[in-house]
Scaffold this motif. Structure first.
Motif, mmCIF file in Angstrom:
data_model
loop_
_atom_site.group_PDB
_atom_site.id
_atom_site.type_symbol
_atom_site.label_atom_id
_atom_site.label_comp_id
_atom_site.label_asym_id
_atom_site.label_seq_id
_atom_site.Cartn_x
_atom_site.Cartn_y
_atom_site.Cartn_z
ATOM 1 N N TYR A 72 -3.380 -9.941 -4.371
ATOM 2 C CA TYR A 72 -3.499 -8.743 -5.187
ATOM 3 C C TYR A 72 -3.736 -9.149 -6.634
ATOM 4 O O TYR A 72 -3.414 -10.265 -7.068
ATOM 5 C CB TYR A 72 -2.261 -7.843 -5.079
ATOM 6 C CG TYR A 72 -0.926 -8.542 -5.165
ATOM 7 C CD1 TYR A 72 -0.306 -8.786 -6.396
ATOM 8 C CD2 TYR A 72 -0.263 -8.953 -4.007
ATOM 9 C CE1 TYR A 72 0.925 -9.402 -6.468
ATOM 10 C CE2 TYR A 72 0.972 -9.572 -4.063
ATOM 11 C CZ TYR A 72 1.560 -9.799 -5.299
ATOM 12 O OH TYR A 72 2.784 -10.431 -5.373
ATOM 13 N N GLU B 215 -3.969 -3.932 -7.482
ATOM 14 C CA GLU B 215 -5.009 -3.666 -6.483
ATOM 15 C C GLU B 215 -4.957 -4.769 -5.441
ATOM 16 O O GLU B 215 -4.957 -5.966 -5.778
ATOM 17 C CB GLU B 215 -6.389 -3.628 -7.131
ATOM 18 C CG GLU B 215 -6.597 -2.490 -8.113
ATOM 19 C CD GLU B 215 -7.976 -2.545 -8.758
ATOM 20 O OE1 GLU B 215 -8.847 -3.275 -8.224
ATOM 21 O OE2 GLU B 215 -8.165 -1.892 -9.795
ATOM 22 N N ARG C 7 0.833 -1.201 0.000
ATOM 23 C CA ARG C 7 0.000 0.000 0.000
ATOM 24 C C ARG C 7 0.873 1.259 0.000
ATOM 25 O O ARG C 7 0.590 2.221 -0.719
ATOM 26 C CB ARG C 7 -0.928 -0.034 1.213
ATOM 27 C CG ARG C 7 -2.012 1.052 1.185
ATOM 28 C CD ARG C 7 -2.998 0.874 2.332
ATOM 29 N NE ARG C 7 -3.871 -0.289 2.110
ATOM 30 C CZ ARG C 7 -3.948 -1.346 2.919
ATOM 31 N NH1 ARG C 7 -3.196 -1.388 4.013
ATOM 32 N NH2 ARG C 7 -4.763 -2.332 2.651
ATOM 33 N N SER D 179 -1.412 -2.488 -13.511
ATOM 34 C CA SER D 179 -1.738 -1.857 -12.234
ATOM 35 C C SER D 179 -1.834 -2.930 -11.152
ATOM 36 O O SER D 179 -1.856 -4.138 -11.450
ATOM 37 C CB SER D 179 -3.063 -1.104 -12.340
ATOM 38 O OG SER D 179 -4.117 -2.027 -12.625
ATOM 39 N N GLU E 256 2.484 1.715 -3.480
ATOM 40 C CA GLU E 256 1.521 2.202 -4.466
ATOM 41 C C GLU E 256 1.176 3.669 -4.230
ATOM 42 O O GLU E 256 0.919 4.413 -5.172
ATOM 43 C CB GLU E 256 0.254 1.338 -4.430
ATOM 44 C CG GLU E 256 0.463 -0.080 -4.937
ATOM 45 C CD GLU E 256 0.986 -0.109 -6.361
ATOM 46 O OE1 GLU E 256 0.270 0.392 -7.262
ATOM 47 O OE2 GLU E 256 2.109 -0.598 -6.568
#
Length: 554
Positions: free
Chosen positions: A493, A481, A318, A479, A321
């Motif tokens: 993820y 997440e 986290r 990407s 990112e």
């Protein structure tokens, strides 16, 4: 370990492809003195690296970072350079260096040199001339003062050292035999950038930049403020009871990062990765503010003291990112030539090492792997009485029990031992009677040859993950997440690119986990017991899987 060989690379146009090569590569660090000895003198060399290029190519890493092999007295094993455009004879010749560049490129790989720009050796002709008098042409190429101020070196104690020849003190950020260059002298800066151009012109694809955040010091030599901290940390450099406000992370160093980038861009897209430290806001300044117009990458060393839990890595991802969004790219690195090997923190558990590698190679990042990590090479334990490392010689008085308790590596020799290729004499590193450092005593059981024959080994796990990374564009530049509502101890993820989703699931606990989850296809699993059922996932203890979610309609 199960690997689905049926997975094929994405075909056709990639409309979202926009990342430069250096933001989607994977880096393998070679410490040349310890990699492979081609001439049986007990020291690794450039021809040794050339002879092992097929192994590295097959391993799957696209970029090789070679620690320094320039001319040097080797007081700090290459990080004390006496000639930036010549090769230390124990490593080879300029012909060998150019052959290495060509052979790497012939395999469609990249090569990055280690550039030490902050300081030279005290045996460099520049410094010898500079210290000879106050009026010579290079008198102002280093930092000199009649009287020291209160600045402390990185390793503790005053960084000022007396030179009788000119009756002044010179500044060394690190060790006394590594005097800092004076970048406020335009001639120095121009000369060093011309060194960079020299190697770029030879075909080098970029540079790892040693202690880059120390290059500029305060113009007025103001005293550093007092601090009550004894030991510095990655986020706060204050230590030895001093805040190094005027010796590290100065605004001029952020600007020089852009100058360095512009120099590299004269030769097209080139990688520049900084050894810099400080809070994440400081690290970003070396990359650029809104756009990545500084260094292309920086190391974030805080993760080297990782905790092997799902919660730790969830927070880490986290943070990465948040602080390194597009157009920036984080670097995931868990060991190097100055720090504990990652298996040390895992207490030798190869199951955990495989899980850590799966995370490192599939998270949104440029992964950087230190030589030997692919087989789980561990720290050796040497007496400081026989240490070659100058830091160990300085800190000989620190007991091992204390250094272990605070996670400090006193003797860097312990993580620089020869690469373990096989179970023969000297682990196949060298036929010499004696190698520059002793081979780790576990080489008969931990080596490349043995793990190559074991389909479930750490080495073959990394080979398989790297193969999937190359095939799945989502793992290179998609990407990321984080997945929510997973069981305790499970991290997950999804990497998304165009209309493709690749999902990574990691169990950081010894207990098996089963939970509802729909996926389309299993690409890889770490354990034979890991299973993708019709509407559920089962992960063995320390198990992990890479699965796909099929086509996503955007």
């Amino acid at each position: 370990m199960y690997y689905n060989n049926a997975v094929q690379p994405l075909q056709g146009k990639d409309p979202m492809t926009s990342l430069p090569w250096y933001h989607k590569t994977a880096i393998y660090q070679i410490y040349p003195r310890s990699f492979y000895d081609s001439n049986d003198d007990g020291i690794g060399d450039l021809q040794g690296i050339i002879q092992k290029l097929n192994y590295l190519h097959e391993l799957g890493f696209e970029t090789l970072w070679i620690s320094p092999f320039f001319s040097s007295p080797q007081a700090d094993f290459g990080y004390d350079i006496s000639d930036y455009t010549d090769i230390a004879p124990e490593y080879g010749t300029m012909t060998d260096a150019l052959q290495l560049i060509d052979e790497v490129h012939r395999r469609e790989m990249k090569i990055v040199f280690d550039m030490v720009m902050n300081h030279t050796s005290d045996q460099h002709p520049w410094f010898k001339e500079s210290r000879s008098s106050r009026g010579n042409p290079k008198a102002d190429w280093y930092l000199w003062r009649d009287k020291p101020n209160n600045w402390m070196s990185v390793t503790g104690g005053s960084g000022w050292h007396y030179a009788e020849e000119r009756g002044q003190y010179y500044w060394a950020s690190f060790l006394p035999f590594q005097p800092d260059l004076n970048y406020r002298n335009p001639e120095v800066k121009q000369t060093m950038l011309d060194v960079v151009r020299f190697w770029l012109d030879k075909g080098v694809d970029g540079f790892r930049l040693d202690i880059f955040n120390y290059i500029y010091k305060d113009r007025e030599f103001r005293n550093n403020p007092l601090s009550f901290k004894l030991f510095p940390s990655e986020d706060d450099f204050s230590g030895f009871f001093q805040n190094p406000k005027y010796t590290v992370n100065l605004p001029e160093s952020f600007e020089f990062a852009k100058e360095f980038r512009n120099t590299c861009e004269e030769f097209g897209g080139r990688l520049s990765i900084g050894e810099v430290s400080g809070g994440k806001n400081i690290l970003r300044k070396f990359l650029g503010d809104e756009t990545n117009n500084g260094l292309t990458l920086v190391f974030d060393f805080k993760m080297m003291n990782f905790k092997f839990t799902a919660d730790y890595f969830r927070v880490l991802i986290r943070e990465m990112e948040t602080h390194y969004p597009k157009p920036f790219m984080p670097v995931y690195v868990f060991s190097n030539h100055d720090r504990h090997r990652s298996i040390y923190w895992l207490k030798g558990d190869m199951r955990k090492a495989k899980l850590l590698a799966l995370l490192q190679l599939t998270a949104r990042s440029v992964p950087c792997l230190y030589y030997g990590e692919e087989i789980g090479m561990n720290n050796s334990e040497f007496s400081v009485a026989t240490a070659l490392d100058p830091l160990a010689q300085k800190f000989w008085f620190i007991p091992r029990s204390l250094s272990k308790r605070i996670g400090m590596l006193v003797n860097r020799d312990e993580v620089r031992t020869p690469m373990q290729w096989d179970g023969t004499k000297n682990a196949g590193f060298s036929a010499a009677q004696r190698t520059w450092l002793p081979v780790h005593e576990n080489f008969a059981s931990i080596n490349v040859e043995r793990q190559s024959k074991d389909s479930g080994s750490l080495l073959n796990t990394i080979r398989a993950v790297m193969k999937i990374r190359k095939q799945e564009q989502a793992l290179q530049e998609g990407s990321l997440e984080l997945l929510e509502n997973l069981p305790q101890g499970v991290l997950g993820y999804v990497r998304k690119f165009d209309n493709r989703q690749v999902i990574v699931l990691l169990n950081f606990e010894e207990q098996e986990k089963e939970f509802p989850f729909e996926c389309y296809e299993c690409l890889l699993k770490l354990s034979a017991s890991d299973e993708a059922k019709e509407k559920a996932i089962r992960l063995d203890g320390f198990g992990g899987m890479v699965v796909t979610a099929g086509v996503v309609r955007l």
